[in-house]
Structures are given as C-alpha cells and as structure tokens.
Design a protein around this motif. Sequence first.
Motif, PDB file in Angstrom:
ATOM      1  N   LYS A  70       0.823  -1.221   0.000  1.00 25.94           N
ATOM      2  CA  LYS A  70       0.000   0.000   0.000  1.00 25.94           C
ATOM      3  C   LYS A  70       0.850   1.261   0.000  1.00 25.94           C
ATOM      4  O   LYS A  70       0.478   2.279  -0.584  1.00 25.94           O
ATOM      5  CB  LYS A  70      -0.945   0.004   1.209  1.00 25.94           C
ATOM      6  CG  LYS A  70      -2.097  -0.960   1.031  1.00 25.94           C
ATOM      7  CD  LYS A  70      -3.254  -0.635   1.944  1.00 25.94           C
ATOM      8  CE  LYS A  70      -4.399  -1.579   1.628  1.00 25.94           C
ATOM      9  NZ  LYS A  70      -5.573  -1.337   2.445  1.00 25.94           N
ATOM     10  N   ARG A  71       1.981   1.202   0.698  1.00 30.36           N
ATOM     11  CA  ARG A  71       2.855   2.381   0.735  1.00 30.36           C
ATOM     12  C   ARG A  71       3.368   2.705  -0.670  1.00 30.36           C
ATOM     13  O   ARG A  71       3.417   3.872  -1.070  1.00 30.36           O
ATOM     14  CB  ARG A  71       4.026   2.152   1.692  1.00 30.36           C
ATOM     15  CG  ARG A  71       4.865   3.422   1.898  1.00 30.36           C
ATOM     16  CD  ARG A  71       5.948   3.224   2.942  1.00 30.36           C
ATOM     17  NE  ARG A  71       6.920   2.238   2.532  1.00 30.36           N
ATOM     18  CZ  ARG A  71       7.044   1.015   3.035  1.00 30.36           C
ATOM     19  NH1 ARG A  71       6.232   0.609   4.008  1.00 30.36           N
ATOM     20  NH2 ARG A  71       7.969   0.182   2.587  1.00 30.36           N
ATOM     21  N   GLN A  72       3.702   1.671  -1.432  1.00 26.84           N
ATOM     22  CA  GLN A  72       4.161   1.893  -2.805  1.00 26.84           C
ATOM     23  C   GLN A  72       3.083   2.557  -3.654  1.00 26.84           C
ATOM     24  O   GLN A  72       3.366   3.433  -4.463  1.00 26.84           O
ATOM     25  CB  GLN A  72       4.570   0.563  -3.435  1.00 26.84           C
ATOM     26  CG  GLN A  72       5.921   0.077  -2.952  1.00 26.84           C
ATOM     27  CD  GLN A  72       6.488  -1.027  -3.835  1.00 26.84           C
ATOM     28  OE1 GLN A  72       5.761  -1.664  -4.571  1.00 26.84           O
ATOM     29  NE2 GLN A  72       7.788  -1.249  -3.732  1.00 26.84           N
ATOM     30  N   LYS A  73       1.841   2.122  -3.455  1.00 24.81           N
ATOM     31  CA  LYS A  73       0.728   2.707  -4.217  1.00 24.81           C
ATOM     32  C   LYS A  73       0.493   4.160  -3.797  1.00 24.81           C
ATOM     33  O   LYS A  73       0.191   5.024  -4.613  1.00 24.81           O
ATOM     34  CB  LYS A  73      -0.561   1.897  -4.006  1.00 24.81           C
ATOM     35  CG  LYS A  73      -0.496   0.480  -4.539  1.00 24.81           C
ATOM     36  CD  LYS A  73      -0.342   0.448  -6.056  1.00 24.81           C
ATOM     37  CE  LYS A  73      -0.345  -0.986  -6.565  1.00 24.81           C
ATOM     38  NZ  LYS A  73      -0.078  -1.060  -8.011  1.00 24.81           N
ATOM     39  N   LEU A  74       0.617   4.393  -2.502  1.00 26.08           N
ATOM     40  CA  LEU A  74       0.445   5.744  -1.977  1.00 26.08           C
ATOM     41  C   LEU A  74       1.518   6.674  -2.548  1.00 26.08           C
ATOM     42  O   LEU A  74       1.232   7.820  -2.938  1.00 26.08           O
ATOM     43  CB  LEU A  74       0.551   5.704  -0.451  1.00 26.08           C
ATOM     44  CG  LEU A  74       0.067   6.924   0.303  1.00 26.08           C
ATOM     45  CD1 LEU A  74      -1.408   7.173   0.045  1.00 26.08           C
ATOM     46  CD2 LEU A  74       0.297   6.733   1.805  1.00 26.08           C
ATOM     47  N   HIS A  75       2.728   6.173  -2.630  1.00 25.17           N
ATOM     48  CA  HIS A  75       3.830   6.951  -3.192  1.00 25.17           C
ATOM     49  C   HIS A  75       3.571   7.258  -4.663  1.00 25.17           C
ATOM     50  O   HIS A  75       3.763   8.386  -5.131  1.00 25.17           O
ATOM     51  CB  HIS A  75       5.154   6.197  -3.018  1.00 25.17           C
ATOM     52  CG  HIS A  75       6.338   6.946  -3.544  1.00 25.17           C
ATOM     53  ND1 HIS A  75       7.001   6.575  -4.691  1.00 25.17           N
ATOM     54  CD2 HIS A  75       6.948   8.070  -3.112  1.00 25.17           C
ATOM     55  CE1 HIS A  75       7.984   7.436  -4.925  1.00 25.17           C
ATOM     56  NE2 HIS A  75       7.978   8.355  -3.981  1.00 25.17           N
ATOM     57  N   ILE A  77      -5.945   5.701  -8.001  1.00 20.51           N
ATOM     58  CA  ILE A  77      -4.955   4.755  -7.452  1.00 20.51           C
ATOM     59  C   ILE A  77      -5.307   4.454  -5.984  1.00 20.51           C
ATOM     60  O   ILE A  77      -5.276   3.311  -5.546  1.00 20.51           O
ATOM     61  CB  ILE A  77      -3.514   5.316  -7.571  1.00 20.51           C
ATOM     62  CG1 ILE A  77      -3.111   5.400  -9.053  1.00 20.51           C
ATOM     63  CG2 ILE A  77      -2.518   4.455  -6.792  1.00 20.51           C
ATOM     64  CD1 ILE A  77      -1.815   6.169  -9.320  1.00 20.51           C
ATOM     65  N   CYS A  78      -5.682   5.489  -5.244  1.00 18.05           N
ATOM     66  CA  CYS A  78      -6.089   5.287  -3.840  1.00 18.05           C
ATOM     67  C   CYS A  78      -7.318   4.386  -3.753  1.00 18.05           C
ATOM     68  O   CYS A  78      -7.350   3.426  -2.983  1.00 18.05           O
ATOM     69  CB  CYS A  78      -6.363   6.632  -3.156  1.00 18.05           C
ATOM     70  SG  CYS A  78      -4.866   7.570  -2.813  1.00 18.05           S
ATOM     71  N   GLN A  79      -8.333   4.699  -4.565  1.00 23.99           N
ATOM     72  CA  GLN A  79      -9.580   3.916  -4.553  1.00 23.99           C
ATOM     73  C   GLN A  79      -9.308   2.431  -4.830  1.00 23.99           C
ATOM     74  O   GLN A  79      -9.807   1.562  -4.129  1.00 23.99           O
ATOM     75  CB  GLN A  79     -10.526   4.418  -5.656  1.00 23.99           C
ATOM     76  CG  GLN A  79     -11.114   5.773  -5.414  1.00 23.99           C
ATOM     77  CD  GLN A  79     -12.368   5.706  -4.573  1.00 23.99           C
ATOM     78  OE1 GLN A  79     -12.310   5.826  -3.342  1.00 23.99           O
ATOM     79  NE2 GLN A  79     -13.507   5.511  -5.218  1.00 23.99           N
ATOM     80  N   GLU A  80      -8.516   2.193  -5.882  1.00 23.62           N
ATOM     81  CA  GLU A  80      -8.245   0.806  -6.308  1.00 23.62           C
ATOM     82  C   GLU A  80      -7.464   0.032  -5.252  1.00 23.62           C
ATOM     83  O   GLU A  80      -7.490  -1.190  -5.251  1.00 23.62           O
ATOM     84  CB  GLU A  80      -7.434   0.815  -7.618  1.00 23.62           C
ATOM     85  CG  GLU A  80      -8.266   1.154  -8.837  1.00 23.62           C
ATOM     86  CD  GLU A  80      -7.416   1.691  -9.994  1.00 23.62           C
ATOM     87  OE1 GLU A  80      -6.175   1.478  -9.978  1.00 23.62           O
ATOM     88  OE2 GLU A  80      -7.993   2.336 -10.897  1.00 23.62           O
TER      89      GLU A  80
END
Lengths: 250, 250
Positions: free
Chosen positions: A152-157, B177-180
Amino acid sequence: MIKVCVLGVGKVGIHLIHECINNPFVDLIQIYNRSVKGMELFKEMLPCTQSILELKKADLYIIALPDSILPTLDLNHLNGLVVHTSGTVPYASLKAKKRGVLYPPQSFTKEKKISFKQIPLCLETEFSTDYDLLDEFARKLSRVVYKVDQAKRQKLHLAAVFANNFGNRVMGIAYEICQENDLDFSILQPIIQETFLKAQIFPPHVSQTGPALRGDEKTIQKHFSQLKGTDLEVYKILTKSIQEKHGTEL
Amino acid sequence: MIKVCVLGVGKVGIHLIHECINNPFVDLIQIYNRSVKGMELFKEMLPCTQSILELKKADLYIIALPDSILPTLDLNHLNGLVVHTSGTVPYASLKAKKRGVLYPPQSFTKEKKISFKQIPLCLETEFSTDYDLLDEFARKLSRVVYKVDQAKRQKLHLAAVFANNFGNRVMGIAYEICQENDLDFSILQPIIQETFLKAQIFPPHVSQTGPALRGDEKTIQKHFSQLKGTDLEVYKILTKSIQEKHGTEL
C-alpha cells in the motif's frame, strides 16, 4: 523521552532534524551524514558524525538518505529500531536487527518550513513488538498516523507522484506559458487555489471542467497549434486521459 | 446602476446570475437561454426569455453560451455592449454593433459557490469608447480587473487548462490509485495542499521534487510496472517533461 538519531541532511532529513530539535517530547541525540556538508548548520547544537560505527545508542534511527544508499549501509551493530523514510523501498532492504518504515507522503522544499502536525506518517515494522515505539514517536510529531504495509505504501507513493510531482509540473507549464507571453502568473492564482480547494471537497472527477471534458474539438485544435514538443504531448495525453475517464470521444 | 442581461445558464452563466442578483451595484434585468431548462430556478425572481428578439434594453449583455453558439447569434438589433466570456473566441465572432469580452479565468462548478471578488476579469472591447462601461461593471464584481487582448487571452486560457484542467486530472489519477488500493484519499490532502500553497510562493520549478527530478531510474521503472494504458503514458510524458525542464537525462 525517545532518543533519536537522524541519518541524512537532504530535504527530508533537514525537516526531520528541525522538527526533532523543536519537539519537546523527542530527544535528538545525534545526526549522521556521509559528508560534512549540510551538517555544519547543526555542529554547535548537537553531535554530528560521518561514521556509522560512531552512532550513539538510541531508541530509533531514522534514515533519510537516497533510496540507492539504503541497501549499502551495514547497521547490524545497532540495537535500536532502524527505519527509513522511503515510499518505495521495503524495510527488508535495510541491514539491521530491528527494521521498519516511517514514510511521510509530503513534498519537502528546503526553502519552506512545514509543520509535522499535519503530515501523515505511514508506519510499518518487521516485528510487531517494535511497532509501539514507532507509533509513539510518530504521534509526538503528527496528528495523522497510519499503519501502512509495503504494498500500500508503494501505491500511496505512486499516487503522491501524480498529485504532487505531476500537479506541480503542469502548473510549471502554465507558468512558462505566462512568462513567454508577458502575462503575470498571479492572474492564475485564484484558479489554482480553487483547483486545490475543490480537491478537498469533491473527488477530482466531479470538479473536472475544460475543453477536453466538453469535447470542444475546436478549442483543443487551437491549443494544439499553440504548443510544440513535450508540452504538446502533455496536452494530448492529458486530454485523452480526461476523455477516457469521462467518456467523451475525440 | 448598470443594466445587465445574462445569456446562458451553464456553469459560468449560473454563477454570473447569482453574482448579479446579489450585487447591490448591478441591475440584472433579464436572463436568456435557448431552452427553458435551467431558467426555472429564476422564473419567479426576474424576467426570463427564450427569444433573442425579446431581449430588453440593457447597457450590457453578457453571453455565457458555448463557444460554438457565439457566431450563430444575430445581436445586431441591440444597442448595448455585447460581451462573451470565452477564453478563446475573438470578439469579432459576435454579430453585434458594440462588442467585447469579459473572460474570467476560473473553473466553475455548479455545486460550489464562489465569490467573484477574487476572480480575475480579463476585459477587451472593440471600441475604446465602450471600455469604461465594461471596466466599471467588472470592478463592481471583482477586485482584480485586467485589460487583456485576444492574443494574450488565448495564452492565458491555454495556461489555465494546464494549471486547472490538467492539475485536476492528475489529482484524479491519484484518487483512482487510492480507490483501487483501498487507501483513503485524505492521506494525500496535506501534500495536495502543500503543492498549491508552494505555487503561491515560488515559481513551480523551484518546488519540483520526486523521482523524475532526482533521475531515480529504479523508482521510475517500479512505477512503470504498476501502471498501464493512459495512466502509464501520462506518467512517462510528465516524467519526460520534468527531466527536460530540469536537465536530468533519462
């Protein structure tokens, strides 16, 4: 008080050091950097070192060094918790007994102070027994603390790169268009302010406006003719992105 | 008091009508729209018409209709000043005796009220004798009034598309990206706020951060692998744009 060492005096490191110095609940006992450059500022205020082996005994070591450096550091002699601040690197890249991550999804500029109170801190530790310490420290700094795993951190970044890096770049292109045409960029400040105010109230797709959304092909073609090079490519691809999202056909 | 008719009840029209109704220095005497839809709201408050020929005698007619409609309207029977609100269309597209432009570089959303006091109004008239009236009207609404000719207005509109439409879209991709990934978009609010706050203090290139600026090829490649379709293209082209601007080579 939690004893802390900060490693690195780049944009993130500098802000962390200032925060720890000014925070009455944190005891910053030492800073480290590979070169003396950047540490001069703090020389009179607290111990500085250029040697990993000279790091003092602390509860928490926060590494704010470039991603590429992280796997090259041998920190196995340290008994405290070692965390990095990267949005992409897994804690497993650290060579240390107790490992974790403290990732602030924020963009730091040396020229501008920022209060940590509002900065979300995204935490992860390898061992659950280390989490409480990191959580306790994070809550001394910020009001918004999250437990966020590597995936999730990677996606947040990634999301932060779009929102901040790319949001800033399109404003940069707007700035350049103003400069080249002798227009005061301040004329655009109200629309810029409104753009970000709306993003705090609505999901961005609700606030979308403009020729791409309207399918206003005539205006889009006029804009094409005024742009060239990468700016033109940016215009084309973001127009496509808006139209795919909103279902208007080119 | 300046007597005004507003033509059009779209996003810009609605905001103008509300502003004119509430502004003690403006006398909104009539509104026009091609269809009755959108005018019902005002039916009880002021005269509405669907016929150009029934337009009352006013000092100023403000047309907030789609760009493509502007050249199709015959307004030659009107003695007042006729202005449109488009960022791209020249006043010469209007069929009227006295012509001009009142362009607000702002993004209007029906769901959100906005004070005209902060909205820059960019003015132009064909005849200099008409300018004072338009300027007087604009200053009743806003604190920021500029004289901007056709060429500059088009550039300003283009810049506004980058800053607002595209700035909003990259935030939209971040939102998706957050939603997914089941991440709360509010985690990104502080970085979004900081992005726009910085744009009010520094030229955007001063605030640029991120993997593209650092030439952090490893992170860029990781991000490539997490994206596809148009989002990937947006990432690639904005990375290229940042690196061209800042001189880092891919």
